[in-house]
Design a protein around this motif. Sequence first.
Motif, PDB file in Angstrom:
ATOM      1  N   LYS A  28     -13.060  27.225 -10.968  1.00 22.09           N
ATOM      2  CA  LYS A  28     -12.703  26.357  -9.841  1.00 22.09           C
ATOM      3  C   LYS A  28     -13.710  26.488  -8.691  1.00 22.09           C
ATOM      4  O   LYS A  28     -13.941  25.531  -7.941  1.00 22.09           O
TER       5      LYS A  28
ATOM      6  N   ASP B 195     -15.067  20.034 -13.349  1.00 25.36           N
ATOM      7  CA  ASP B 195     -13.703  19.494 -13.415  1.00 25.36           C
ATOM      8  C   ASP B 195     -13.248  19.180 -14.831  1.00 25.36           C
ATOM      9  O   ASP B 195     -12.080  18.877 -15.061  1.00 25.36           O
ATOM     10  N   ASN B 196     -14.156  19.195 -15.769  1.00 24.43           N
ATOM     11  CA  ASN B 196     -13.783  18.922 -17.162  1.00 24.43           C
ATOM     12  C   ASN B 196     -13.890  20.180 -18.022  1.00 24.43           C
ATOM     13  O   ASN B 196     -13.777  20.125 -19.238  1.00 24.43           O
TER      14      ASN B 196
ATOM     15  N   GLU C  36     -12.992  23.243 -20.010  1.00 21.07           N
ATOM     16  CA  GLU C  36     -11.751  23.627 -20.713  1.00 21.07           C
ATOM     17  C   GLU C  36     -11.588  25.146 -20.773  1.00 21.07           C
ATOM     18  O   GLU C  36     -12.412  25.843 -21.354  1.00 21.07           O
TER      19      GLU C  36
ATOM     20  N   THR D  50      -6.337  25.002 -18.173  1.00 24.09           N
ATOM     21  CA  THR D  50      -7.144  24.388 -17.110  1.00 24.09           C
ATOM     22  C   THR D  50      -8.004  23.302 -17.753  1.00 24.09           C
ATOM     23  O   THR D  50      -8.794  23.602 -18.660  1.00 24.09           O
ATOM     24  N   ASN D  51      -7.794  22.084 -17.315  1.00 18.66           N
ATOM     25  CA  ASN D  51      -8.547  20.930 -17.834  1.00 18.66           C
ATOM     26  C   ASN D  51      -8.376  20.725 -19.339  1.00 18.66           C
ATOM     27  O   ASN D  51      -9.304  20.297 -20.017  1.00 18.66           O
TER      28      ASN D  51
ATOM     29  N   ASP E  31      -6.701  18.649 -22.311  1.00 20.79           N
ATOM     30  CA  ASP E  31      -6.180  17.298 -22.540  1.00 20.79           C
ATOM     31  C   ASP E  31      -4.647  17.336 -22.597  1.00 20.79           C
ATOM     32  O   ASP E  31      -4.076  18.093 -23.391  1.00 20.79           O
TER      33      ASP E  31
ATOM     34  N   LYS F  88     -13.535  10.976 -20.251  1.00 16.47           N
ATOM     35  CA  LYS F  88     -13.318  12.385 -19.930  1.00 16.47           C
ATOM     36  C   LYS F  88     -12.650  13.111 -21.107  1.00 16.47           C
ATOM     37  O   LYS F  88     -13.073  14.182 -21.506  1.00 16.47           O
TER      38      LYS F  88
ATOM     39  N   LYS G  73     -14.053  16.120 -24.363  1.00 21.95           N
ATOM     40  CA  LYS G  73     -13.447  17.443 -24.502  1.00 21.95           C
ATOM     41  C   LYS G  73     -13.637  17.996 -25.919  1.00 21.95           C
ATOM     42  O   LYS G  73     -13.723  17.248 -26.887  1.00 21.95           O
TER      43      LYS G  73
END
Lengths: 495, 495
Positions: free
Chosen positions: A294, A301-302, A304, A329-330, A332, B16, B20
Amino acid sequence: MLQVEEKSIEMQRTAKQASKVLRVESMQKDIVRVEYAVRGEIAIRAEELRKQLSVSPNSLPFTRITNCNIGNPQQLAQRPITFFRQVAALVDYPDLLRSESDLFKPDARERAAKYLAAIGSAGAYSHSQGVPIVRREVADFIEKRDGFAADPENIFLTAGASPAVQLVLNSLISHPKVGIMIPIPQYPLYTASIALFNGTAVPYYLDEAKNWGLSKEELARSLAKARSEGVEVRALCIINPGNPTGQCLSLENMNEVVEFCKKENIVLLADEVYQTNIYKPAERPFHSFKKVVKSKGPEYDNFELISFHSVSKGMVGECGRRGGYFECTNIDPEVMAQFYKIASISLCPPVHGQLMVGLMTNPPKEGDASYPEYRKEMDDIYQSLVRRSNTLAKALNKLEGVSCNEAEGAMYLFPTITLPRKAVEAAKALGKQPDDMYCMELLNETGVCVVPGSGFWQKEGTWHFRSTFLAPENQMGEFAESLARFHEKFMNKYR
Amino acid sequence: MLQVEEKSIEMQRTAKQASKVLRVESMQKDIVRVEYAVRGEIAIRAEELRKQLSVSPNSLPFTRITNCNIGNPQQLAQRPITFFRQVAALVDYPDLLRSESDLFKPDARERAAKYLAAIGSAGAYSHSQGVPIVRREVADFIEKRDGFAADPENIFLTAGASPAVQLVLNSLISHPKVGIMIPIPQYPLYTASIALFNGTAVPYYLDEAKNWGLSKEELARSLAKARSEGVEVRALCIINPGNPTGQCLSLENMNEVVEFCKKENIVLLADEVYQTNIYKPAERPFHSFKKVVKSKGPEYDNFELISFHSVSKGMVGECGRRGGYFECTNIDPEVMAQFYKIASISLCPPVHGQLMVGLMTNPPKEGDASYPEYRKEMDDIYQSLVRRSNTLAKALNKLEGVSCNEAEGAMYLFPTITLPRKAVEAAKALGKQPDDMYCMELLNETGVCVVPGSGFWQKEGTWHFRSTFLAPENQMGEFAESLARFHEKFMNKYR
């Protein structure tokens, strides 16, 4: 005659086994392939010796088994935190709430009443993702710890960290060439689970000479090698503080790891179950990977990340409750929906384990009636762990051919042992790893149960064992002495 | 403009997600394939409605959600058994043992002290197969129930029956053509787990016209069909008493099943978690498959049987504890060693769940201080279940086009609903099964949450739903009335 009879019994047995539907040969191969050393051959032998001692206490050269093979503090007489257990008892038996017993402080009563209002009964299935107000407590704890927002919807309560890691690895491993990067030495949950789900373990080596440090060059080497072999590396597991190696990562090192994962498009799995077992807080404080990610701003921001925590470690040590959580965190949301579906097949994590997660992450605060006692109990356990860790490291470093890094974190020491050539040959003749043989002899002669390094994987040609430093403080002297006696004898035997 | 913006946000989102690593498309396929209806779409919708009610209580045509979708007695205000909870509280907080509180009877204190002596602390990991003295209690219970010996070494304590069934199915399914025979309708744990482990579900149909009876001809038909398709059938699952169907097998029928398995060389998996939910004890008492197999004499000494039990059902209803066990009869010891290894990766079942297994199987006996209270509590719950089951069956059988067998056992009714053609067409237009649509409308209009028959599988062209009869007795009248009102409206709407 006797021999013939025995043979015939043996043949019958074999015929009987062979006619069975469920045999090791016909079982699911991945299950059979799994190795799990923490509770392997040596732990099973320790159990046998314990039974023997309970029947004939004087039949062995020692009077008790000292289980240093597993981080199980309350088995070794660590007392539970009073506040936590008061709340648990009140939730178990709410009539106590209505009684006037002065055993319970008002904040324990309040917390129990709050949990009861939310769950109805500890005997009811909860939400499969975990009790919502406990997930809220976890999110608040994470926010306070890291300074970044956490969402209860991204938090899954689990029956400890182990099933959580297994769920995530099972999801990631969609074909045998999916690679999961793991530290060597590692906690065998990882190799066992990767074998169980039929993926590929991609080892990266920690550098014992640099206090089990992690280098980005080694990560790159490991990844390149795996890719050159057609492995699709999807995730990197980090255990921080380390198990079995006890090191804590520096912030700089963590940033390198995160940058590596981003560049290489790899999910980061952060096993942070020892986050409060930090013994050099000035030099090596704990930082969560969530905070590191963070802190890096919107470019990440993407990114994982899945982070794991547990009530079994730290000063809490409530292993038997089976409580833990993971935070996504992040990840899907559709993947999280799949996690939820799989969790729901087993209905819910143990409610008492969930409540312990709530208590661990939301303990009494300054000003609360239970705070002084809570603070003192936590501090006492912590200081005792520091002392025991130092005592054991010193004792180990005195032994011939043994060298041991001090623990920065966790509950283990992982000394390297340089064994005489004759010991290596003797082990080979037995079809064993030399450290397996060392640990088995240690157990048989002293009753001390540790885990051989081979169970954690190690650099070829090196030998280790893992010992917890959880033995009660008043037994540490005796423990160190019998270890020294055994070691000298062992070395002389094979010199 | 708004539309364009929305589209652009949607495209961003998609880009986005697509970047992933962990996506539904790349996840382990078997996980994605799993369906689990008990906590599926309708249960999730019920959760949303519950949240809405807590924020704005008057925004819906009902004031509460009635969860009849899951056998979760204590969620619906069934009180726990006092003795069990007293022991649990004393184990949680042993200071209570030293207090003089008159809340605790001497036998509760004794039991807690006995457990504490054996486990040290509820916060310690136990033996991975389960606390030895609890396994002894289970073995004694089985011996007393069946009249045949039981060995604690063949008993595995687990976190409820669900993970136990999963471990066994995972072991059995070594390739995709391994077939597991399951009753239709079935509890979706079975289809979900078979999908998760990538095996083949081999359905055999229960005969609704014969009170969900099981015929050997149908077993033979099902097996022959599977074999003709190249499926290697390794196990037959029986749920007795039945879930969702509530029938109890006759001794004669059970003998046929056992003979069938022996002849066909098939492992029998006996899900007996409802063994004390027996509502017609004279006509249809419970018999365990263990007893049936053992009664058949030495010819059956190699018969492979695994039996499952749980603390979540019966009058105990301690779902949130996550406790259960399975007993292996004539299972190859090497296979049991594999079970042990896999269990040990998750360290141990929740200790509180294990102790609840001990309490369930070894409750207060006549003459014990807690016996009268225990007896009364068990009887009251039992009698209330009988009354509620009858009330609900009567109410359902009054509805147009609804027909329902009375429950001989378990906690569920599984009425068949004959729906107007227009309803079937309306469902088809929504891409739903007709009973899915029925149950969703029922939930949205009344707050009653039941599970559509499609989630349990059912004979093609028939529609059902499963409802527990666990709603509190004082709500049963209201429950039946709102069901009747809804049903009439639904039928009129689609007539």
